[in-house]
Design an enzyme around this catalytic site. Structure first.
Site, PDB file in Angstrom:
ATOM      1  N   ASP A   1     -27.016 -24.558  -5.890  1.00 47.94           N
ATOM      2  CA  ASP A   1     -27.824 -23.736  -4.992  1.00 47.94           C
ATOM      3  C   ASP A   1     -29.293 -24.112  -5.123  1.00 47.94           C
ATOM      4  O   ASP A   1     -29.735 -24.533  -6.194  1.00 47.94           O
ATOM      5  CB  ASP A   1     -27.618 -22.251  -5.311  1.00 47.94           C
ATOM      6  CG  ASP A   1     -26.208 -21.789  -4.936  1.00 47.94           C
ATOM      7  OD1 ASP A   1     -25.469 -22.599  -4.325  1.00 47.94           O
ATOM      8  OD2 ASP A   1     -25.854 -20.643  -5.251  1.00 47.94           O
TER       9      ASP A   1
ATOM     10  N   GLU B   1     -16.318 -18.246  -7.331  1.00 50.67           N
ATOM     11  CA  GLU B   1     -16.000 -19.327  -8.275  1.00 50.67           C
ATOM     12  C   GLU B   1     -14.554 -19.209  -8.746  1.00 50.67           C
ATOM     13  O   GLU B   1     -13.791 -20.187  -8.731  1.00 50.67           O
ATOM     14  CB  GLU B   1     -16.932 -19.304  -9.495  1.00 50.67           C
ATOM     15  CG  GLU B   1     -18.413 -19.446  -9.194  1.00 50.67           C
ATOM     16  CD  GLU B   1     -19.112 -18.124  -8.898  1.00 50.67           C
ATOM     17  OE1 GLU B   1     -18.407 -17.105  -8.617  1.00 50.67           O
ATOM     18  OE2 GLU B   1     -20.348 -18.098  -8.928  1.00 50.67           O
TER      19      GLU B   1
ATOM     20  N   ASP C   1     -32.057 -22.433  -5.225  1.00 54.34           N
ATOM     21  CA  ASP C   1     -33.032 -21.640  -5.986  1.00 54.34           C
ATOM     22  C   ASP C   1     -32.764 -21.641  -7.487  1.00 54.34           C
ATOM     23  O   ASP C   1     -33.526 -21.040  -8.252  1.00 54.34           O
ATOM     24  CB  ASP C   1     -33.113 -20.197  -5.454  1.00 54.34           C
ATOM     25  CG  ASP C   1     -31.742 -19.552  -5.299  1.00 54.34           C
ATOM     26  OD1 ASP C   1     -30.725 -20.250  -5.535  1.00 54.34           O
ATOM     27  OD2 ASP C   1     -31.672 -18.365  -4.938  1.00 54.34           O
TER      28      ASP C   1
END
Lengths: 325, 325
Positions: A186, A273, A188
């Site tokens: 990701d 996940e 960030d």
């Protein structure tokens, strides 16, 4: 080129016969034995001089070959030659927001330290963004940038974009024969480039490792006994089968191509996940743990987030993205 | 070592006299002139052989010195050869907190893309931190890491640490003759490496540029007319003399060494940037603006902050810093 022996003899002959054309250049000796010794020393000196030059060349060339940039600060030492090592496919879902360019710029600069990497950046929405396209272009990172719309039945948390990237891999790399890895990064989060060199690149099927600041947890990590994952050291939902953050695992491309695993409708209401990894059908005792035996046990990836306050004021003509609504 | 001339003569003597000890090593010549020619060629060959070895050494060493890794892909293209360009001193105040290692790791990886840079990292507190020391060490960035305690009369916002770095520069680099720059880079901001190559390195005395996400402002930028700074495009306190974020300016080392500018007691209650820059006495019309004429006008630095939630759970033996109180 005269042989060493013939040269040696040619000159020693001169000296033993004690003859000279000029008398200035060769000192006439009263003792042939001394002349011979002197000449041998002269010849030895020439060859020493020759040998020194060549030895220096060879030493420098060997050192150069061994480690071309031993002190190059920007080249991570363990990334010297990875052209034949597994390719890493990094999947990054993204969407426009004020801090997005800051986040993506920082991530790009980490990935610029990793060779043999392909970055799949997938925009949430109907079209790609010009600033992101330019960022990718100037990063010199091998990349594919496209967009995917999130359908109503999926949360707007990058699921549809990760799925689009998985479809792309299954479509474009179906015949890819070499070992390669897939990692969800990701934009960030915070990454130490070593997570790519020391963990991801070494995964055979499904590798797992610790993640810092995972949600509100200090650390989430695989629990390992005798180099086998036996559970999870986590605070949040410890009874998940795969209690691992999105940044805490990498899977082989082969496994992705052989499965239909997705972040699909059936994952809604579950941890993405856990839901994704269950579809890969890798037994727990075959997971490959990384970094658990390191001393000290450094965390190489953090699930961070950049603060977004309410933004005020103009943009004065500067490139600035507002948040997608 | 015999001289070239004496060696040449010594051997040519042998040949002209046509004598030989062995008859095998030296061909008996019927023509003294031919023997002389042959010997000259032999000697020339030896010297050519010597010279070749040494020349090769010198060429390799020169090439190595010039550009040891011309094709390192992770080297930003505009940073190919900057060894003779101004050094950049980056001053980073820091303190222990859960997200600090993530922030510092990301910043380190940006700075690893910038050559000829010295990173001054100053810990707020009585001592340095082992994880940070190891991070700096493995980054291969030239650095100085030390600590400074914040006195009661200054806010705990990095002022005392920036001052300690300025004292260090004034103490250690007082006789530094070359052009060099000083830049204040907080560890939680986001930096595009181009801010170092395209802006900071080109500053002569005091350079300024736009900063994204400055506080709650979208963008803060110098207002420029005819390449001269005439004011500030800002939302927050537009009437400051120097309405620029800490990440939005760099100053020449010479100016720092010639002044006593600090983030001192007299700055309390004022904006630290404005207070510091007023002490350098650079007239507004002599400020050097960067990036204002670019098309598109990209922002190269953002005043970001990493979210810190209340952290729960164990650290399971992993390196993890709690917040200093």
């Amino acid at each position: 080129m005269p042989s060493d022996e013939s040269l040696l003899r040619s000159i020693s002959t001169t000296e033993t016969e004690g003859s000279s054309v000029t008398g200035r250049s060769i000192k006439k000796s009263s003792h042939p034995k001394n002349d011979l010794d002197q000449s041998v020393w002269k010849i030895a000196s020439i060859f020493l001089f020759c040998a020194l030059g060549w030895a220096l060349s060879i030493i420098v060339l060997v050192l150069l070959h061994k480690d071309p940039c031993p002190n190059t600060p920007i080249s991570p030492k363990n990334e010297e030659d990875v052209t034949n090592e597994p390719k890493i496919f990094v999947i990054t879902p993204t969407y426009a927001r004020p801090e997005r360019m800051a986040d993506l710029t920082m991530l790009a600069q980490v990935l610029m330290h990793v060779k043999n990497l392909h970055w799949l950046v997938v925009e949430d929405g109907g079209r790609i963004a010009e600033p992101v396209a330019r960022l990718l272009q100037r990063s010199n990172i091998e990349h594919t940038y496209f967009s995917a719309v999130t359908p109503d039945y999926l949360p707007k948390r990058g699921w549809a974009q990760r799925n689009a990237a998985l479809f792309h891999l299954r479509d474009q790399y179906i015949n890819y024969k070499d070992q390669a890895l897939v990692y969800f990064a990701d934009d960030d989060n915070s990454y130490d480039h070593r997570v790519f060199h020391e963990y991801i690149r070494k995964v055979k099927r499904l590798g797992v490792w610790a993640v810092g600041l995972a949600g509100t947890s200090r650390v989430e990590a695989p629990r390992v006994e005798n180099n086998t994952v036996v559970g999870w050291d986590v605070y949040y939902r410890p009874h998940r089968k795969y209690a691992v953050d999105m940044a805490g695992f990498a899977v082989s491309l082969r496994l992705v191509l052989r499965s239909l695993a997705l972040f699909g409708k059936e994952c809604v209401g579950h941890d993405p996940e856990d839901c994704f990894l269950r579809q890969l059908s890798v037994p727990m005792n075959e997971l490959e743990p990384f970094g658990c035996d390191n001393d000290p046990k450094d965390i190489l990836v953090w699930h961070t987030k950049t603060v977004v306050s309410k933004m005020r004021g103009e943009t004065y003509g500067y490139v600035f993205e507002e948040k997608n609504v």
